[in-house]
Design an enzyme around this catalytic site. Structure first.
Site, short mmCIF file in Angstrom:
data_model
loop_
_atom_site.label_atom_id
_atom_site.label_comp_id
_atom_site.label_asym_id
_atom_site.label_seq_id
_atom_site.Cartn_x
_atom_site.Cartn_y
_atom_site.Cartn_z
CG PHE A 1 -1.90 1.08 1.27
CD1 PHE A 1 -3.01 1.04 0.43
CD2 PHE A 1 -1.77 2.16 2.12
CE1 PHE A 1 -3.95 2.07 0.43
CE2 PHE A 1 -2.70 3.19 2.13
CZ PHE A 1 -3.79 3.14 1.29
CG ASP B 1 -0.52 -3.16 6.17
OD1 ASP B 1 -1.64 -3.41 6.64
OD2 ASP B 1 -0.29 -2.09 5.56
CE1 TYR C 1 -9.49 3.30 6.90
CE2 TYR C 1 -8.40 4.06 8.90
CZ TYR C 1 -8.40 3.88 7.53
OH TYR C 1 -7.30 4.25 6.80
CE LYS C 2 -8.08 -0.18 4.85
NZ LYS C 2 -8.59 0.70 3.79
NE ARG D 1 -10.78 -1.33 -3.03
CZ ARG D 1 -10.11 -0.83 -1.99
NH1 ARG D 1 -8.90 -1.28 -1.69
NH2 ARG D 1 -10.62 0.13 -1.26
#
Lengths: 381, 381
Positions: free
Chosen positions: A125, A186, A211-212, A355
């Site tokens: 990322f 990660d 928060y995902k 996505r």
């Protein structure tokens, strides 16, 4: 793959009853919970209690009574989701900040072993790469893409944010350890999505986002995992007062706390943290194994629905696909925008990826069918 | 100094009507707002709107519609309180993290001038010193206590957290500049307490806290000020994706945003930030000049009330006293505990300081009189 089939699957879904606990507008198909998880209906009430009952009601006394230990207490609630025994997870700061702490700490451990290289694997990322470059600059560490006997620290992402491919967690961890390197995972796109086995693979360090898939709220604090065996050597650079061994002594010199609390830095953002705490209650009603099983069914159902469309399914193998389906199409950006006009929310990732995230605690098979049908209609016009 | 006099002062206080907007339990005298500010009554409603209206109602779309710019937008609301023209203040992360960013950035600017020393002035707050030591370790910078022609960066605190003494802001800033050094001010105990004139004194960098006099909430995000003239050279180490020039391009390399947005790091904690946003509304109804004028009256009234007690008033001069009164007494810890039993809340700072904060927007002269009277009773038994 029919609407009828989707509804049959929903009727027999043992997790289906959890959906009602989430606050999602009627008619919206929400397939972007891998970017921002939808809120639990319990959160406004919990925040009202935190503000009116604790902050207003107890004022400064709320810190020792309710808040001081929250980073560790909430961390213990995340620990079972990542296969961590107690005492190894703490919540606070952003993923960016926690990556910085842990990369520096990992490079310092590596320096003690006479190594300086930082290996960044795969398509990390962007923030991971940016922070790796910044940390390496400060530590005079060469950045590489391979694990060798010169590697101090390996930074790897568990699930690729664009393709949704799950990395070979066990093999990479073993390779790092065989080479004598520290491994930092990660977990942003895997925590709350699929079982993670940190202790079982003797992982050293990990960071993750709440928060995902965990629905902690916009910008909810991230977490750090530091394996017990490494904690005494975890020497992180953000030496704020809450990570001190005796924070209220306000001593001249910094002395890191025992245990994972040494990964704490400044005063934690308590409203965001306690919204996350409320969101974690849902895991008292299900397990990550059951959630992953449904997610695999959901993503495969969606893939089956789109298999004859002119798109490329990234991560076609369900065994190595995270809880998202990424479709490559030259008009991906426009397709996502036009789906959003119909309240079907996925997202676009540059340059050509549409996505779709499947959070199995609130996404239904009918949602998957509706998204695929709308996509079919757009691609046939 | 009588209760009658206190009530007369309250009756003629032009800020007295603001007190009703804060949620403080009836009967509590709250003199610890310099540690955790009391909440505005508007905050639960604002949080409910953020969660139900924005997060639930708009899901991922709330990021571009409501949240992405919040760190800069809320920063612009703080700017007038610290004497900053637009485009120089951004909110996010903790004070600890912002100190780290700014100390490293300041040392890098100093390195460009051939200097490496970090001067930490006075009795810095512990976190400031801990972070200074950590940053200096990473930059190979000697730490000193004096400003010389070798000084790269000066770190100074505006108001001493223990004594309440206001530093000579103009003189220290001028001394740093005359020596060719960058100056970084810690405003934690001055922002929202007294007028700060960053631009007028051509200050380079500043950080500050929003959960004390600004009532942003427990662990509310801190802020960074980067003077316009220095922004192009502000090279901070927490290079998270939100500080990138083009965050959604997800490019391979980090390129810092133009302006103060480059001080951003990871995804900001939005619930805590928007509670702060609500708390700042009170400043639309008064000014920092008026607030400081009342605070000076309040602290002097309290000092007058305790002048015959066997305590030492630190910061006896009202001109250089912040909005707090610190009293030295060998039994300070016990005195604070016994006052708390009567719902009179100050706090203790090691080794012998009883500290009372006067937030003039919700503390009354009667509060000051009641605290002093209770202290008198305790000291006469």
């Amino acid at each position: 793959m029919s609407l009828q089939r989707a509804r049959d699957l929903d009727r027999s879904d043992p997790l289906g009853e959890l959906r009602g606990q989430y606050d999602i507008p009627s008619g919206t198909v929400y397939l972007d919970g891998n970017s921002l998880g939808a809120p639990l209906r319990s959160i406004p009430g919990r925040l009202a209690e935190v503000v009116s009952g604790q902050w207003a009601g107890r004022l400064i006394r709320a810190w020792p009574e309710h808040w001081w230990d929250a980073p560790v207490r909430v961390g213990e609630r995340i620990a079972p989701l990542v296969g961590a025994a107690p005492g190894q997870v703490v919540v606070g700061d952003s993923t960016t900040v926690n990556l910085f702490k842990s990369i520096i700490a990992g490079l310092r451990i590596g320096a003690g072993r006479g190594r300086s290289e930082l290996a960044v694997l795969g398509d990390a990322f962007p923030t991971d790469r940016y922070i790796a470059v910044s940390a390496a600059r400060m530590m005079d560490s060469p950045i590489t893409t391979e694990i060798t006997e010169r590697t101090a620290l390996v930074l790897a992402g568990h699930v690729d944010y664009r393709t949704g491919v799950i990395a070979d967690f066990a093999a990479i961890t073993e390779q790092a350890h065989d080479a004598g390197a520290v491994i930092l995972w990660d977990l942003c796109h895997s925590v709350g999505a699929l079982p993670v086995e940190l202790d079982a693979h003797a992982v050293d360090l990990a960071v993750g986002c709440t928060y995902k898939f965990l629905s902690g709220g916009p910008g909810a604090p991230a977490f750090v995992y530091v394996a017990s065996a490494l904690q005494a050597d975890y020497d992180q650079p953000l030496t704020g007062w809450t990570g001190h061994a005796d924070p209220f002594a306000m001593t001249e010199d910094y002395q890191a706390a025992e245990g994972v609390a040494r990964a704490r830095a400044g005063t934690p953002d308590m409203l965001s943290m306690l919204a996350l705490d409320a969101a974690l209650d849902i895991w008292d009603q299900t397990s990550i194994v059951d959630a992953r099983a449904k997610a695999q069914q959901l993503t495969q159902f969606f893939v089956d629905c789109v298999e004859d469309l002119p798109v490329t399914v990234l991560a076609p193998d369900p065994a190595t696909r995270g809880n998202q389906v990424s479709l490559r199409h030259p008009d991906a950006k426009d397709l996502i925008a036009r789906l959003a006009e119909q309240d079907i929310l996925g997202d676009f990732r540059t340059p050509d990826i549409a996505r779709f995230g499947f959070q199995p605690l609130y996404v239904s098979f009918e949602d998957a069918w509706r998204a695929a049908s709308a996509l079919r209609a757009l691609l046939s016009t």
